[in-house]
Enzyme design. Structure first.
Site, PDB file in Angstrom:
ATOM      1  CB  CYS A 114      22.716  30.343  41.660  1.00  0.00           C
ATOM      2  SG  CYS A 114      23.856  31.650  42.098  1.00  0.00           S
ATOM      3  CG  HIS A 254      23.548  28.948  37.857  1.00  0.00           C
ATOM      4  ND1 HIS A 254      23.046  30.223  37.714  1.00  0.00           N
ATOM      5  CD2 HIS A 254      24.569  29.039  38.745  1.00  0.00           C
ATOM      6  CE1 HIS A 254      23.731  31.041  38.489  1.00  0.00           C
ATOM      7  NE2 HIS A 254      24.668  30.357  39.123  1.00  0.00           N
ATOM      8  CG  ASN A 284      26.266  33.821  38.908  1.00  0.00           C
ATOM      9  OD1 ASN A 284      25.036  33.870  38.886  1.00  0.00           O
ATOM     10  ND2 ASN A 284      26.924  33.040  39.748  1.00  0.00           N
TER      11      ASN A 284
HETATM   12  N1  ACO Z   1      42.157  38.214  38.198  1.00  0.00           N
HETATM   13  C1  ACO Z   1      43.388  37.693  38.260  1.00  0.00           C
HETATM   14  N2  ACO Z   1      43.734  36.714  39.106  1.00  0.00           N
HETATM   15  C2  ACO Z   1      42.790  36.248  39.935  1.00  0.00           C
HETATM   16  C3  ACO Z   1      41.491  36.750  39.932  1.00  0.00           C
HETATM   17  C4  ACO Z   1      41.187  37.776  39.028  1.00  0.00           C
HETATM   18  N3  ACO Z   1      39.952  38.313  38.932  1.00  0.00           N
HETATM   19  N4  ACO Z   1      40.769  36.088  40.857  1.00  0.00           N
HETATM   20  C5  ACO Z   1      41.573  35.193  41.423  1.00  0.00           C
HETATM   21  N5  ACO Z   1      42.819  35.298  40.882  1.00  0.00           N
HETATM   22  C6  ACO Z   1      44.014  34.526  41.184  1.00  0.00           C
HETATM   23  C7  ACO Z   1      43.988  33.901  42.550  1.00  0.00           C
HETATM   24  O1  ACO Z   1      44.398  34.814  43.524  1.00  0.00           O
HETATM   25  C8  ACO Z   1      44.943  32.737  42.372  1.00  0.00           C
HETATM   26  O2  ACO Z   1      46.238  33.230  42.489  1.00  0.00           O
HETATM   27  P1  ACO Z   1      47.375  32.347  43.205  1.00  0.00           P
HETATM   28  O3  ACO Z   1      47.462  31.096  42.384  1.00  0.00           O
HETATM   29  O4  ACO Z   1      48.556  33.234  43.148  1.00  0.00           O
HETATM   30  O5  ACO Z   1      46.844  32.088  44.589  1.00  0.00           O
HETATM   31  C9  ACO Z   1      44.736  32.322  40.934  1.00  0.00           C
HETATM   32  O6  ACO Z   1      44.084  33.434  40.278  1.00  0.00           O
HETATM   33  C10 ACO Z   1      43.873  31.085  40.758  1.00  0.00           C
HETATM   34  O7  ACO Z   1      42.734  31.213  41.577  1.00  0.00           O
HETATM   35  P2  ACO Z   1      41.612  30.132  41.616  1.00  0.00           P
HETATM   36  O8  ACO Z   1      40.593  30.550  42.629  1.00  0.00           O
HETATM   37  O9  ACO Z   1      42.204  28.760  41.743  1.00  0.00           O
HETATM   38  O10 ACO Z   1      41.032  30.272  40.143  1.00  0.00           O
HETATM   39  P3  ACO Z   1      39.911  29.453  39.456  1.00  0.00           P
HETATM   40  O11 ACO Z   1      40.377  28.973  38.152  1.00  0.00           O
HETATM   41  O12 ACO Z   1      39.269  28.474  40.391  1.00  0.00           O
HETATM   42  O13 ACO Z   1      38.830  30.589  39.140  1.00  0.00           O
HETATM   43  C11 ACO Z   1      36.729  31.351  39.973  1.00  0.00           C
HETATM   44  C12 ACO Z   1      38.230  31.308  40.198  1.00  0.00           C
HETATM   45  C13 ACO Z   1      36.477  32.109  38.695  1.00  0.00           C
HETATM   46  C14 ACO Z   1      36.101  32.094  41.143  1.00  0.00           C
HETATM   47  C15 ACO Z   1      36.178  29.904  39.878  1.00  0.00           C
HETATM   48  O14 ACO Z   1      36.684  29.130  40.922  1.00  0.00           O
HETATM   49  C16 ACO Z   1      34.677  29.848  39.890  1.00  0.00           C
HETATM   50  O15 ACO Z   1      34.016  30.330  38.994  1.00  0.00           O
HETATM   51  N6  ACO Z   1      34.097  29.176  40.907  1.00  0.00           N
HETATM   52  C17 ACO Z   1      32.668  29.067  41.018  1.00  0.00           C
HETATM   53  C18 ACO Z   1      32.167  30.279  41.739  1.00  0.00           C
HETATM   54  C19 ACO Z   1      30.670  30.375  41.667  1.00  0.00           C
HETATM   55  O16 ACO Z   1      30.034  29.877  40.781  1.00  0.00           O
HETATM   56  N7  ACO Z   1      30.100  31.074  42.634  1.00  0.00           N
HETATM   57  C20 ACO Z   1      28.739  31.315  42.512  1.00  0.00           C
HETATM   58  C21 ACO Z   1      27.916  30.680  43.525  1.00  0.00           C
HETATM   59  S1  ACO Z   1      27.012  32.075  43.721  1.00  0.00           S
HETATM   60  C22 ACO Z   1      25.721  32.117  44.585  1.00  0.00           C
HETATM   61  O17 ACO Z   1      25.098  31.115  44.934  1.00  0.00           O
HETATM   62  C23 ACO Z   1      25.352  33.556  44.866  1.00  0.00           C
END
Ligand code: ACO
Length: 329
Positions: A114, A254, A284
């Site tokens: 990224c 990003h 993304n």
């Molecule tokens: N729909 C509904 N619920 C979901 C979903 C979904 N799509 N995905 C996760 N949940 C649930 C989880 O299971 C969790 O449930 P639980 O509390 O019962 O365990 C709850 O939602 C909260 O999950 P979190 O992971 O804490 O949610 P968060 O607010 O952190 O959002 C996310 C998750 C969107 C992935 C966020 O953490 C994020 O954007 N992180 C950065 C990721 C990123 O940028 N990656 C790219 C790097 S990529 C690269 O270099 C290729």
């Protein structure tokens, strides 16, 4: 530095097919409301099975070359930032070079996930600033849909396909890249990764990974590091160049998650109204997010010659950093 390196052309291309949150609701246990609130994403673009990263890249490149007012034969170098190449080899940049008819250009791929566009942009500028080259084409292009697990709701909602391109050209005017910071911390490789057919078991073991060739991540850990890494990089650049956040006309972060982008903007003191944003429509797109967001801003809000612009990115690796530039178009 004998010369400055400034952006003289921008291009963007996204595939036509849209994958909306409503589509994802039918594929995994999620909801439009959850995705929009947690990520800001409403839809992503998905490449046609016949299209590869090189096809997206060439389309974005042609627009950038046309805006720069040059012919493909005038390019000295093509750098394609991607982690989803058409082939393991030859590099996607070679396919792009051949397809564009950029006969004089050298070509290589740069995989910094990224932060690929940021790193390729900084790399391209070095070739120009030293006087070695006059015109360098930098492309961030991805077909991430090929490495997404569409049964994993925590990742499949995030990623999309697309390409953005910029031509950097030599100038003696006081515009272009001013300063940059680039960082890496490979001890955190296991927090977001994607195996390949050549991944040895020892490496997978060392990062605590599994062999399935799709993106896996610890979303919360990535989130925290992304906010810290991008904010600190931008603040370092402002401080060491004697600038205040008010001096920044445009922040181009990003596009991984709207909450990450908003947190970075707040920490560095640039209002969200001066932060480029295309996450709702494209999600993304990894190496393509910065040029896609910049292209959208340039064609909707506009930039004036002399405006200070900051790029900042965060990636698997971890890799992160920022670049400060004075707009030259
Ligand atoms: N729909 C509904 N619920 C979901 C979903 C979904 N799509 N995905 C996760 N949940 C649930 C989880 O299971 C969790 O449930 P639980 O509390 O019962 O365990 C709850 O939602 C909260 O999950 P979190 O992971 O804490 O949610 P968060 O607010 O952190 O959002 C996310 C998750 C969107 C992935 C966020 O953490 C994020 O954007 N992180 C950065 C990721 C990123 O940028 N990656 C790219 C790097 S990529 C690269 O270099 C290729």
């Amino acid at each position: 530095m004998p010369f400055n390196a400034t952006i003289t052309g921008l291009g963007a291309y996204v595939p036509e097919r849209r994958l909306t949150n409503a589509d994802l609701e039918r594929m995994v246990d999620t909801s439009d409301e959850w995705i929009v609130t947690r990520t800001g994403i409403r839809e992503r673009r998905i490449a046609d099975p016949a299209e590869g990263t090189s096809h997206l890249a060439k389309r974005a490149a042609r627009e950038a070359i046309a805006q720069a007012g040059i012919e493909p034969e005038e390019l000295d170098l093509i750098i394609v930032a991607t982690s989803t190449p058409d082939l393991t080899f030859p590099p996607t940049a070679a396919l792009v070079q051949g397809g564009l008819g950029a006969k004089r250009a050298a070509a290589f791929d740069l995989n910094a996930v990224c932060s690929g566009f940021l790193q390729a942009y900084v790399t391209a500028a070095q070739f120009i600033q030293t006087g070695a080259y006059r015109h360098v084409l930098v492309i961030g292009a991805e077909t991430l849909s090929r490495i997404v697990d569409y049964e994993d709701r925590s990742t499949c909602i995030l990623f999309g396909d697309g390409a953005g391109a910029a031509v950097l050209s030599r100038t003696s005017e006081d515009v272009g890249l001013i300063d940059f910071v680039l960082h890496a911390d490979g001890t955190r490789a296991g927090l977001v990764y994607c195996p390949s057919p050549t991944s040895p078991e020892a490496t997978l073991k060392s990062i605590g990974g599994i062999a399935k060739p799709t993106i896996r991540q610890d979303g919360r850990a990535v989130f925290k590091f992304a906010v810290n890494g991008m904010s600190e990089s931008v603040l370092t650049l402002l401080e060491r160049n004697g600038l205040r956040s008010e001096d920044v006309r445009l922040l181009v972060p990003h596009q991984a998650n709207l909450r990450i982008m908003t947190a970075v903007a707040e920490r560095v003191g640039v209002p969200v109204e001066r932060t480029a944003n295309c996450i709702a429509e494209y999600g993304n797109t990894s190496a393509a997010t910065i040029p896609l967001a910049l292209h959208k801003w340039f064609h909707t809000e506009g930039l004036q010659k002399g405006d200070l612009v900051v790029f900042t990115a965060f990636a698997s690796g971890f890799l992160w950093g920022a670049a400060l530039l004075r707009w030259g178009m």
